[in-house]
Scaffold this motif. Structure first.
Motif, PDB file in Angstrom:
ATOM      1  N   ARG A 106       1.021  -1.143   0.170  1.00  0.00           N
ATOM      2  CA  ARG A 106       0.012   0.175  -0.149  1.00  0.00           C
ATOM      3  C   ARG A 106       0.655   1.342  -0.089  1.00  0.00           C
ATOM      4  NH1 ARG A 106      -4.807   1.184   0.608  1.00  0.00           N
ATOM      5  NH2 ARG A 106      -4.145   2.874   1.886  1.00  0.00           N
ATOM      6  N   ARG A 107       2.014   1.032   0.217  1.00  0.00           N
ATOM      7  CA  ARG A 107       3.070   2.296   0.141  1.00  0.00           C
ATOM      8  C   ARG A 107       4.259   2.255  -0.672  1.00  0.00           C
ATOM      9  NH1 ARG A 107       0.813   0.557   4.785  1.00  0.00           N
ATOM     10  NH2 ARG A 107      -0.107   2.183   6.257  1.00  0.00           N
ATOM     11  N   PRO A 108       4.531   3.337  -1.053  1.00  0.00           N
ATOM     12  CA  PRO A 108       5.825   3.462  -1.818  1.00  0.00           C
ATOM     13  C   PRO A 108       7.039   3.304  -1.037  1.00  0.00           C
ATOM     14  CG  PRO A 108       4.979   5.779  -1.538  1.00  0.00           C
ATOM     15  CD  PRO A 108       3.948   4.914  -1.120  1.00  0.00           C
ATOM     16  N   PRO A 109       8.103   2.671  -1.586  1.00  0.00           N
ATOM     17  CA  PRO A 109       8.520   2.525  -2.810  1.00  0.00           C
ATOM     18  C   PRO A 109       7.721   1.336  -3.730  1.00  0.00           C
ATOM     19  CG  PRO A 109      10.383   1.788  -1.849  1.00  0.00           C
ATOM     20  CD  PRO A 109       9.359   2.144  -0.631  1.00  0.00           C
ATOM     21  N   VAL A 110       7.371   1.537  -4.934  1.00  0.00           N
ATOM     22  CA  VAL A 110       6.710   0.332  -5.688  1.00  0.00           C
ATOM     23  C   VAL A 110       7.860  -0.113  -6.445  1.00  0.00           C
ATOM     24  CG1 VAL A 110       5.037  -0.565  -7.147  1.00  0.00           C
ATOM     25  CG2 VAL A 110       4.550   1.110  -5.137  1.00  0.00           C
ATOM     26  N   TRP A 111       8.491  -1.116  -6.484  1.00  0.00           N
ATOM     27  CA  TRP A 111       9.584  -1.684  -7.221  1.00  0.00           C
ATOM     28  C   TRP A 111       9.262  -2.486  -8.451  1.00  0.00           C
ATOM     29  CZ3 TRP A 111      14.781  -1.007  -6.164  1.00  0.00           C
ATOM     30  CH2 TRP A 111      15.026  -0.309  -5.236  1.00  0.00           C
ATOM     31  N   PHE A 112       9.968  -2.352  -9.719  1.00  0.00           N
ATOM     32  CA  PHE A 112       9.725  -3.029 -10.715  1.00  0.00           C
ATOM     33  C   PHE A 112       9.961  -4.490 -10.670  1.00  0.00           C
ATOM     34  CE2 PHE A 112       9.229   1.000 -12.407  1.00  0.00           C
ATOM     35  CZ  PHE A 112       9.366   1.357 -13.763  1.00  0.00           C
ATOM     36  N   LYS A 113       9.247  -5.313 -11.498  1.00  0.00           N
ATOM     37  CA  LYS A 113       9.521  -6.623 -11.153  1.00  0.00           C
ATOM     38  C   LYS A 113      10.766  -7.270 -11.414  1.00  0.00           C
ATOM     39  CE  LYS A 113       5.159  -7.762 -13.321  1.00  0.00           C
ATOM     40  NZ  LYS A 113       4.293  -8.560 -14.552  1.00  0.00           N
ATOM     41  N   ASP A 114      11.836  -6.491 -12.073  1.00  0.00           N
ATOM     42  CA  ASP A 114      13.000  -6.746 -12.187  1.00  0.00           C
ATOM     43  C   ASP A 114      14.112  -6.285 -11.063  1.00  0.00           C
ATOM     44  OD1 ASP A 114      13.293  -4.384 -13.226  1.00  0.00           O
ATOM     45  OD2 ASP A 114      13.886  -4.985 -14.947  1.00  0.00           O
ATOM     46  N   GLY A 115      13.469  -5.365 -10.060  1.00  0.00           N
ATOM     47  CA  GLY A 115      14.380  -4.757  -9.292  1.00  0.00           C
ATOM     48  C   GLY A 115      15.289  -3.442  -9.826  1.00  0.00           C
ATOM     49  N   SER A 116      15.045  -3.280 -10.940  1.00  0.00           N
ATOM     50  CA  SER A 116      15.811  -2.039 -11.533  1.00  0.00           C
ATOM     51  C   SER A 116      15.445  -0.574 -11.150  1.00  0.00           C
ATOM     52  CB  SER A 116      15.885  -2.334 -13.098  1.00  0.00           C
ATOM     53  OG  SER A 116      14.747  -1.991 -13.620  1.00  0.00           O
TER      54      SER A 116
END
Length: 511
Positions: free
Chosen positions: A226-236
């Motif tokens: 529910r909170r940022p950070p929201v990471w990309f699937k590859d963690g980049s």
């Protein structure tokens, strides 16, 4: 499978067979599945965190933490986090379900209060650790604990004397375990990456504000966070939200925390992150140009203009499902009409409409959205038998402070206003300076003085509306509010009895 709580017990329900299995133990707090669904973690009455193993023929449970006392607990959030930061959990599963991040809360410095039940004087008062303003808070620590509890915990280290507040925790499948910590004044915060082997932390970014830092508790990332950070699937990369340029914005940052680009314009009113669409190269957010309305938008990760996915006046929302690349869009119009639609993330095509069997009220409030002469958002709710030319007693329904906006295009929030109006009143709401969603400076102008500007704006708004709507009788005005609004109502009646003839004061913030 479903995890169900009932009368202090936990039950596992198979959706296919409808078989119900009672899990061991009782009185669990915050029970949740592991990411793979093979285990359940929960805080116990012994103040330790437990794990229930669902993989065998018979579920078994064991405590994975030790050392709890009357003042030390494991796996639950402290009062400040729950009440003021919307963080209601004190543990987090690793994506591979092999370990957990666990909060240790030491309440030994915190003042104790006792609350008795007047209906049952024979029962001993309940003991609460309550950190009054200016008194010591609980000491919060973190540790990495194996799912079995058989290896020594790894302490997570940061300067928790300078940054005692643990605000957000995000543990993505790819990318580092990240924690957001704040100083007690909430003017300085650090986003830290945790080394899973050593427990040491490294800074990804920092935010500062001379007045205060708001927490973005409106986000809903694609992984369910529910909170940022929201990471990309590859963690980049990750999405981050900030007010540093004067209004809430979404930013794109790389894995080191370095800013790549701003993704939403500073002139746009961001209201919350819906989800990240890595595959489609975009992300979904709530917001828009009008502070009273909330719309669903999609913005590209490459930067540039967004696309609005809702149109009618109202407060709309959506949930994004990256696996199927579908959104469930809820249309909540100010006229009371409501529907839910499944739409394609590729082209916004409506795939299906989800029917609602909810009852509709016989009558909707007749609330009018307007603005005052000085530009404050306002509403007027008149009696259903309103007579033009007649003067009406007036009730100012107020909050007037940070984090809460009372003038919204949500017709369902005005039923109480309409009921009061139907007793022979005009009911007014106003959002002056000090309220959110009109920019950083608008909200923070009340720093250090919560009443003078707020009171000035509410009175100016009332007087401006009375010029536009002669039915408002300024000689007979009452003010009613709760929490910050209760504080405002009490102060308004004390400071300006020439304006406010009566006050209804609910749960006022006092010292």
């Amino acid at each position: 499978r479903l995890l169900v709580t009932l009368s202090g017990k936990l039950y596992l329900v198979s959706r296919a067979s409808l078989q119900v299995t009672e899990l061991p133990g009782s009185g669990w707090i915050d029970p949740r599945f592991s990411p793979d669904g093979n285990f359940v973690a929960a805080a116990g009455a012994d103040r330790e965190l437990h794990v229930i193993d669902l993989t065998g023929a018979t579920p078994t449970e064991r405590a994975i933490t030790t050392g709890a006392t009357a003042t030390i607990s494991h796996g639950t959030a402290e009062f400040v986090a729950q009440e003021e930061m919307s963080r209601n959990t004190g543990y987090w599963w690793a994506p591979d379900a092999q370990s957990l991040l666990v909060q240790e809360t030491d309440e030994s410095p915190v003042e104790v209060r006792y609350v008795a039940d007047p209906l049952h004087p024979e029962v001993a008062p309940t003991k609460f650790f309550y950190p009054r303003a200016g008194t010591p808070n609980a000491i919060v620590r973190l540790m990495l604990v194996s799912r079995t509890g058989k290896s020594a915990p790894v302490p997570v280290t940061w300067d928790n004397s300078a940054f005692p507040y643990l605000a957000h925790v995000v543990w993505p499948r790819h990318g580092p375990l990240t924690i957001l910590v704040q100083n007690r004044e909430q003017t300085d915060e650090r986003l830290l990456a945790v080394n899973l082997t050593t427990g040491k932390t490294g800074e990804l970014l920092r935010e500062t504000d001379a007045a205060w830092l708001n927490l973005d508790d409106n986000a809903a990332g694609s992984s369910g966070d529910r909170r940022p950070p929201v990471w990309f699937k590859d963690g980049s990369h990750f999405l981050w939200t900030t007010e540093r340029r004067g209004t809430w914005q979404v930013e794109l940052r790389d894995a080191t925390g370095k800013l790549v680009r701003e993704l939403t314009p500073v002139t746009w009113n961001y209201r919350g992150l819906i989800g990240l669409d890595d595959e489609g190269g975009g992300f979904y957010v709530r917001g828009g140009e009008d502070s009273r309305e909330i719309h669903v938008w999609k913005f590209p990760l490459t930067g540039g203009a967004g696309v609005r996915l809702t149109r009618e006046r109202g407060q709309h929302n959506a949930a994004f499902f990256p696996e199927s690349r579908l959104l469930v869009r809820t249309i909540d119009n100010f006229d009371g009409t409501y529907r839910s639609e499944v739409i394609s993330a590729n082209d916004a095509r409506v795939v299906a409409t989800l029917p609602s069997i909810a009852e509709s009220p016989a009558q909707w409030p007749r609330t009018e959205l307007t603005r005052t002469i000085s530009g404050f958002d306002a509403t007027i709710t008149r009696p259903r038998n309103f007579q033009p030319g007649k003067k009406y007693r007036t009730i100012l329904s107020v909050y007037a402070g940070p984090t809460s906006k009372v003038v919204t295009a949500n017709i369902r929030s005005y039923f109480t206003d309409q009921w009061m109006a139907d007793q022979g009143y005009v009911v007014i709401r106003l959002d002056g300076r000090g309220t959110p969603w009109r920019g950083r400076d608008w909200e923070r102008v009340i720093k250090g003085n919560f009443i003078d500007i707020a009171l000035e704006d509410q009175i100016a708004g009332l007087q401006g509306l009375a010029q536009q709507h002669p039915e408002i009788d300024l000689s007979r005005v009452a003010v009613s509010g709760w929490s910050f609004g209760g504080y405002f109502s009490a102060m308004a009646a004390i400071r300006r009895p020439d304006i406010f003839r009566a006050a209804i004061v609910g749960a006022p913030v006092i010292t």
